[in-house]
Design an enzyme around this catalytic site. Structure first.
Site, PDB file in Angstrom:
ATOM      1  N   ARG A   1       0.819  -1.109  -0.024  1.00  0.00           N
ATOM      2  CA  ARG A   1       0.104  -0.054   0.026  1.00  0.00           C
ATOM      3  C   ARG A   1       0.905   1.269  -0.051  1.00  0.00           C
ATOM      4  O   ARG A   1       0.559   2.138  -0.714  1.00  0.00           O
ATOM      5  CB  ARG A   1      -0.854   0.012   1.267  1.00  0.00           C
ATOM      6  CG  ARG A   1      -1.919  -0.726   1.145  1.00  0.00           C
ATOM      7  CD  ARG A   1      -2.889  -0.792   2.526  1.00  0.00           C
ATOM      8  NE  ARG A   1      -3.767   0.384   2.594  1.00  0.00           N
ATOM      9  CZ  ARG A   1      -4.312   0.840   3.603  1.00  0.00           C
ATOM     10  NH1 ARG A   1      -4.310   0.343   4.704  1.00  0.00           N
ATOM     11  NH2 ARG A   1      -5.149   1.615   3.571  1.00  0.00           N
TER      12      ARG A   1
ATOM     13  N   MET B   1     -11.908   2.958  -5.509  1.00  0.00           N
ATOM     14  CA  MET B   1     -12.116   2.057  -4.650  1.00  0.00           C
ATOM     15  C   MET B   1     -10.960   1.649  -3.497  1.00  0.00           C
ATOM     16  O   MET B   1     -10.937   0.389  -3.126  1.00  0.00           O
ATOM     17  CB  MET B   1     -12.827   0.830  -5.256  1.00  0.00           C
ATOM     18  CG  MET B   1     -14.239   1.506  -5.987  1.00  0.00           C
ATOM     19  SD  MET B   1     -15.282   2.464  -5.263  1.00  0.00           S
ATOM     20  CE  MET B   1     -16.322   1.320  -4.294  1.00  0.00           C
TER      21      MET B   1
ATOM     22  N   HIS C   1     -19.446   9.895  -1.801  1.00  0.00           N
ATOM     23  CA  HIS C   1     -20.019   8.495  -1.258  1.00  0.00           C
ATOM     24  C   HIS C   1     -21.352   8.304  -1.384  1.00  0.00           C
ATOM     25  O   HIS C   1     -22.170   9.387  -1.296  1.00  0.00           O
ATOM     26  CB  HIS C   1     -19.495   8.189   0.178  1.00  0.00           C
ATOM     27  CG  HIS C   1     -20.105   6.977   0.522  1.00  0.00           C
ATOM     28  ND1 HIS C   1     -19.236   6.010   0.251  1.00  0.00           N
ATOM     29  CD2 HIS C   1     -20.819   6.744   1.287  1.00  0.00           C
ATOM     30  CE1 HIS C   1     -19.837   4.994   0.725  1.00  0.00           C
ATOM     31  NE2 HIS C   1     -21.001   5.207   1.542  1.00  0.00           N
TER      32      HIS C   1
ATOM     33  N   ASP D   1     -14.613   7.068   5.068  1.00  0.00           N
ATOM     34  CA  ASP D   1     -16.188   7.810   4.816  1.00  0.00           C
ATOM     35  C   ASP D   1     -16.218   8.540   5.993  1.00  0.00           C
ATOM     36  O   ASP D   1     -17.650   8.583   6.428  1.00  0.00           O
ATOM     37  CB  ASP D   1     -17.110   7.053   4.209  1.00  0.00           C
ATOM     38  CG  ASP D   1     -16.720   6.343   3.014  1.00  0.00           C
ATOM     39  OD1 ASP D   1     -16.153   6.759   2.194  1.00  0.00           O
ATOM     40  OD2 ASP D   1     -17.200   5.098   2.924  1.00  0.00           O
TER      41      ASP D   1
HETATM   42  C1  GAR Z   1     -20.133   6.871  -7.586  1.00  0.00           C
HETATM   43  O1  GAR Z   1     -21.353   6.396  -7.145  1.00  0.00           O
HETATM   44  C2  GAR Z   1     -19.198   7.132  -6.315  1.00  0.00           C
HETATM   45  O2  GAR Z   1     -20.432   7.716  -5.391  1.00  0.00           O
HETATM   46  C3  GAR Z   1     -19.023   5.762  -5.848  1.00  0.00           C
HETATM   47  O3  GAR Z   1     -18.534   5.086  -6.947  1.00  0.00           O
HETATM   48  C4  GAR Z   1     -19.282   5.559  -8.022  1.00  0.00           C
HETATM   49  C5  GAR Z   1     -18.385   5.743  -8.992  1.00  0.00           C
HETATM   50  O4  GAR Z   1     -18.869   5.924 -10.570  1.00  0.00           O
HETATM   51  N1  GAR Z   1     -18.047   5.732  -4.885  1.00  0.00           N
HETATM   52  C6  GAR Z   1     -17.860   4.830  -3.878  1.00  0.00           C
HETATM   53  O5  GAR Z   1     -18.594   4.001  -3.664  1.00  0.00           O
HETATM   54  C7  GAR Z   1     -16.728   5.307  -2.847  1.00  0.00           C
HETATM   55  N2  GAR Z   1     -16.827   4.378  -1.813  1.00  0.00           N
HETATM   56  P1  GAR Z   1     -18.131   6.189 -11.654  1.00  0.00           P
HETATM   57  O6  GAR Z   1     -17.190   5.547 -11.771  1.00  0.00           O
HETATM   58  O7  GAR Z   1     -19.115   6.020 -12.822  1.00  0.00           O
HETATM   59  O8  GAR Z   1     -17.961   7.631 -11.757  1.00  0.00           O
END
Ligand code: GAR
Length: 225
Positions: free
Chosen positions: A96, A121, A140, A176
């Site tokens: 990491r 992620m 989030h 978060d």
């Molecule tokens: C979004 O809905 C964001 O809120 C979520 O991933 C999606 C990304 O979509 N983020 C998380 O869940 C972070 N914990 P995208 O790649 O199509 O923009």
């Protein structure tokens, strides 16, 4: 400290522990890096917004995942794109740190002033966060502090609640848990499932996140004194 806030764009105070980015101008827009892991629809919405709103500008798109579909937006908008995969190591902690070290080098090379996590992620280590605290924001897909973590939509549907939404927050050492800058609600009906909830939330995310970045770039958030 995390406090839920409704969406608002008056001047807002932020806890002292964060050091916010400088106030930008049209002549000197804030240099933004967007970190993604997947489809990048939020990135696409931000890049479209930045064609009109010019106090921030994406200079670097970084992904941990070479298959992230969102990387195509680098070509579309002629923005530097860099895939930084996890380096090989059997020691996960070291892996990491090595990964974040590579990311940090890219951010510094591109003179980045604000890191926008948009569907990135991976959880950042305290060591990385401490270098950028106040200059990393995340979106989030829930009304934090409810339903943090990687399965927000699933957890929301399972909880049978009637509303959810999205939260933009400054990133701290937790998952978060950082200072909340803005939230937007959506309602949930009995027909909603994980997919329909995700789509509903993405629609509001694509408006809220760029507006928060506008406001951050022009100094509408300030440190409590
Ligand atoms: C979004 O809905 C964001 O809120 C979520 O991933 C999606 C990304 O979509 N983020 C998380 O869940 C972070 N914990 P995208 O790649 O199509 O923009």
């Amino acid at each position: 400290m995390t406090k839920p806030q409704t969406t608002m764009f008056a001047v807002r105070s932020v806890d002292e522990e964060y050091i916010l980015p400088r106030i930008a101008s049209l002549l000197k827009p804030l240099r933004v890096a967007v970190l993604i892991s997947g489809t990048g629809e939020g990135l696409n919405a931000l890049l479209a917004h930045q064609k009109i709103s010019r106090t921030h500008s994406t200079k670097l798109i970084l992904s941990n995942n070479s298959n992230a579909y969102g990387l195509i937006y680098g070509n579309k908008y002629n923005i530097r794109c860099k895939v930084v995969p996890l380096p090989k190591s059997t020691n996960k902690d070291l892996q990491r740190l090595m990964h974040e070290d590579l990311i940090n080098k890219e951010l510094l090379n591109s003179k980045i002033e604000l890191i926008v996590l948009n569907g990135y992620m991976r959880v950042l280590t305290p060591s990385f966060v401490s270098k950028w605290k106040g200059k990393i924001i995340n979106i989030h897909p829930s009304l934090l502090p409810k339903f943090p973590g990687a399965n927000a939509h699933r957890d929301t549907i399972n909880a049978k609640v009637t509303e959810s939404g999205c939260t933009v927050h400054l990133v701290d050492d937790g998952v978060d848990t950082g200072y909340i800058l803005a939230q937007e609600k959506v309602s949930i009906n009995s027909l909603d499932d994980i997919k329909s909830l995700q789509e509903k939330i993405k629609k509001v995310e694509h408006k809220l996140y760029p507006k928060v970045i506008d406001n951050l770039s022009i100094g509408k958030y300030h440190i409590k004194s």
